[in-house]
Enzyme design. Structure first.
Site, short mmCIF file in Angstrom:
data_model
loop_
_atom_site.label_atom_id
_atom_site.label_comp_id
_atom_site.label_asym_id
_atom_site.label_seq_id
_atom_site.Cartn_x
_atom_site.Cartn_y
_atom_site.Cartn_z
N GLY A 63 0.84 -1.20 0.00
CA GLY A 63 0.00 0.00 0.00
C GLY A 63 0.87 1.24 0.00
CB CYS A 90 5.18 -4.27 0.19
SG CYS A 90 6.03 -2.72 -0.11
CE1 TYR A 91 1.38 1.23 5.48
CE2 TYR A 91 -0.31 -0.44 5.74
CZ TYR A 91 0.24 0.76 6.11
OH TYR A 91 -0.33 1.50 7.12
CG HIS A 177 5.72 -6.11 -4.60
ND1 HIS A 177 4.46 -5.87 -4.12
CD2 HIS A 177 6.48 -5.06 -4.20
CE1 HIS A 177 4.44 -4.72 -3.47
NE2 HIS A 177 5.67 -4.20 -3.50
CD GLU A 179 2.58 -8.68 -5.43
OE1 GLU A 179 3.26 -9.49 -4.79
OE2 GLU A 179 2.42 -7.49 -5.08
CB SER A 231 -22.74 -5.04 -25.58
OG SER A 231 -21.64 -5.79 -25.07
N GLY A 232 -22.33 -7.82 -27.41
CA GLY A 232 -21.34 -8.45 -28.28
C GLY A 232 -19.96 -8.41 -27.65
N GLY A 233 -19.79 -7.66 -26.55
CA GLY A 233 -18.53 -7.65 -25.81
C GLY A 233 -18.40 -8.95 -25.02
CB VAL A 234 -15.43 -10.53 -23.39
CG1 VAL A 234 -15.16 -11.83 -22.63
CG2 VAL A 234 -14.51 -10.42 -24.58
CG ASP A 235 -17.14 -8.36 -19.32
OD1 ASP A 235 -16.25 -9.19 -19.60
OD2 ASP A 235 -16.91 -7.22 -18.87
CB SER A 236 -23.00 -8.65 -22.40
OG SER A 236 -22.65 -8.47 -23.74
CB SER A 237 -20.47 -12.64 -25.37
OG SER A 237 -20.63 -11.55 -26.24
CE LYS A 377 -12.77 -8.20 -20.55
NZ LYS A 377 -13.97 -7.35 -20.47
#
Ligand code: XMP
Length: 521
Positions: A63, A90-91, A177, A179, A231-237, A377
């Site tokens: 942080g 870290c923090y 880090h 990650e 919408s044709g976007g990934v999330d709604s598809s 995503k």
């Protein structure tokens, strides 16, 4: 509207307690890449939420604050009462040290970048890892004196206490880090913590997940009808494909063709979802209404507002025509939830604003179904592939909600839209042909509000100017312009000027973000 809380009750969880690091989401993703479910909660969350989550272990993120100052974030007491493993990064390390009686100091020279870590003492955290390794540091404070009961594990040249562990309790802390990919064996260190120290089960699997999400959706909607804005976007598809598997024809998708889509996009979406995947999709051909509302509007913000509002009107009108709808499905994903969870208005996040489905009349009283709200995503993409959505649709560049509306500078007309669609199509087609499409994060054409002189044969042509934009980015918050090969650009430019009569000139945008944005409006 009520929302579906995803049911991950029976699986092992790692809690990532967020102290504001830019890497917090990355930590949670790394845990999930090891097939263990992780969730992010802010450090000042109500303590009962932490208890209710019942985590197998807790990772304290980094942080931007300094524990040497008063009133900076601290680990909540409940973390120490749960008797489970804790890893401070870290923090997270600094506040753990400070709260357990150690001493943290601010050093003059901030350490940022690569550093060599030397491991002095054996620890389950570093099991199977070389005694010297390259790690990624980013800090101004560091632990100077070990807290009571802790032993030193490792150091770097500038940080004498770069890793520590409690002698009896399962508390571990590292200054670097693990990650980020720049840390060698970062994944092994995290795995040692998650899989060995916490002994978390690897039960976060995509195939199980699809099956359990289908059951959850069935349980939630109980045979009622569900509406989705596709919408044709990934999330709604992916949301559509998942709901289709769960409830088939009880799902109705509304796809609004606003006339500001890419060339052939409306047909492609209908073909993929209606014909190939047999989804119940209604296409609302609303090109004329959008054009009418956008007449004489030049200001970018105004355009966005008009497009958004018109979208809501059209969607609402379609929804009202449908009978007995009880649920509204949305493709909200985990970053949407996290990003808005700190905001004052928790309800504001319920509607994903750029999906523009916010205007449904109150009397419809729809409950929300959000089956992707705990997924990142890349997990949504993996799920989409498993559900049979074509890879080309899943891997497409992002496309803004207002569509080509923000890529036609100035007033939008039918003619200008057609020119831009053609130019954009040529650019994207050539990127795919040259195998460059996947190497850029987003690419598109923009129609400028100036005309320019050109010559074709013996004829003078006073016509439109097209700008090409291509960027490379990880998170779309910052971006570099893509260094596409000159021969490639030459070819695209030739094709655009030769094939589109109304274009006399093509330019290439070499601005990075910041200071420029990715879109032009
Ligand atoms: P900017 O232009 O802000 O774009 O650098 C960052 C990313 O966001 C997309 N974008 C939008 N997406 N509705 C959306 O759904 C919008 O109004 C919008 N504006 C920008 C843009 O395409 C890029 O990927």
């Amino acid at each position: 509207m009520k929302k579906l809380s995803v049911n991950n009750k029976n699986i092992d969880k790692i809690l990532v307690l967020d102290f504001g690091s830019q890497y917090t989401q990355l930590i949670a993703r790394r845990v999930r890449e090891s097939d263990v479910y992780s969730e992010i909660l802010p450090w000042d969350i109500d303590e009962t939420k932490i208890k209710d989550l019942d985590p197998k272990g807790i990772i304290l993120s980094g942080g931007p604050n300094s524990v040497t100052k008063s009133f900076t974030p601290r680990i909540p007491q409940i973390v120490f009462e749960l008797s489970i493993p804790v890893l401070g990064i870290c923090y997270g390390m600094q506040t753990l040290a400070e709260q357990m009686g150690g001493h943290v100091v601010s050093v003059d020279q901030k350490e940022f970048g690569h550093s060599e870590l030397e491991i002095h003492n054996d620890s389950r955290l570093f099991h199977g890892i070389d005694k010297k390794l390259n790690v990624w540091m980013s800090h101004g404070d560091q632990v100077q004196d070990l807290p009571d009961g802790f032993k030193l594990l490792a150091s770097t040249k500038t940080a004498p206490i770069a890793a520590m562990q409690h002698e009896n309790l399962p508390y571990y802390a590292i200054q670097f880090h693990p990650e980020v990919t720049h840390t060698n064996h970062g994944e092994d260190i995290l795995n040692n913590f998650i899989l060995n120290i916490c002994a978390a089960n690897t039960d976060w699997r995509m195939d199980d997940l699809i099956a359990s999400r289908i059951d959850e959706i069935k349980n939630q909607v109980q045979g009622n009808k569900v509406l989705l804005g596709l919408s044709g976007g990934v999330d709604s598809s992916v949301t559509a494909a998942l709901l289709n598997k769960a409830i088939g024809k009880k799902l109705t998708c509304v796809f609004v063709d606003n006339g500001l889509l890419r060339k052939g996009e409306a047909d492609q979406v209908m073909q993929t979802f209606k014909e190939n995947m047999n989804l119940n999709v209604i296409k609302s051909d609303s090109k004329e209404i959008f054009l009418r509302h956008l007449k004489n509007i030049e200001d970018p913000e105004q355009k966005r507002k008009v497009i958004g509002r018109t979208f809501i009107d059209v969607f609402d009108a379609e929804a009202i025509k449908l009978k007995d709808i009880k649920f509204l499905a949305q493709g909200t994903i985990y970053p949407d939830v996290i990003e808005s969870s700190g905001s004052e208005s928790k309800e504001a996040r319920v509607i994903k604003s750029h999906h523009n489905v916010g205007g449904l009349p109150e009397e419809m009283e729809l409950d929300l179904v959000e089956p992707l709200r705990d997924l990142f995503k890349d997990e949504v993409r993996r799920m989409g592939i498993e559900l049979g959505i074509p890879k080309e649709m899943i891997d497409r560049h992002p496309f803004p909600g207002p569509g080509l509306g923000v890529r036609i500078i100035g007033e939008i007309t039918k003619e200008k839209t057609k020119i831009l669609q053609e130019a954009d199509h040529i650019f994207i087609e050539e990127l795919i042909n040259a195998d460059l499409y996947d190497s850029v994060s987003q690419a598109f054409a923009v129609l400028l509000p100036v005309k320019s002189v050109g010559v074709v044969g013996d004829e003078r042509r006073y016509a439109e100017v097209i700008a090409l934009r291509a960027v490379e980015t990880v998170d779309f918050m910052t971006a570099k312009w893509a260094h596409l090969p000159y021969e490639f650009l030459e070819n695209v430019s030739n094709r655009i000027v030769n094939e589109i009569e109304d274009v006399s000139r093509v330019v290439f945008d070499i601005s990075s973000k910041p200071p420029a944005t990715i879109e032009w409006e």
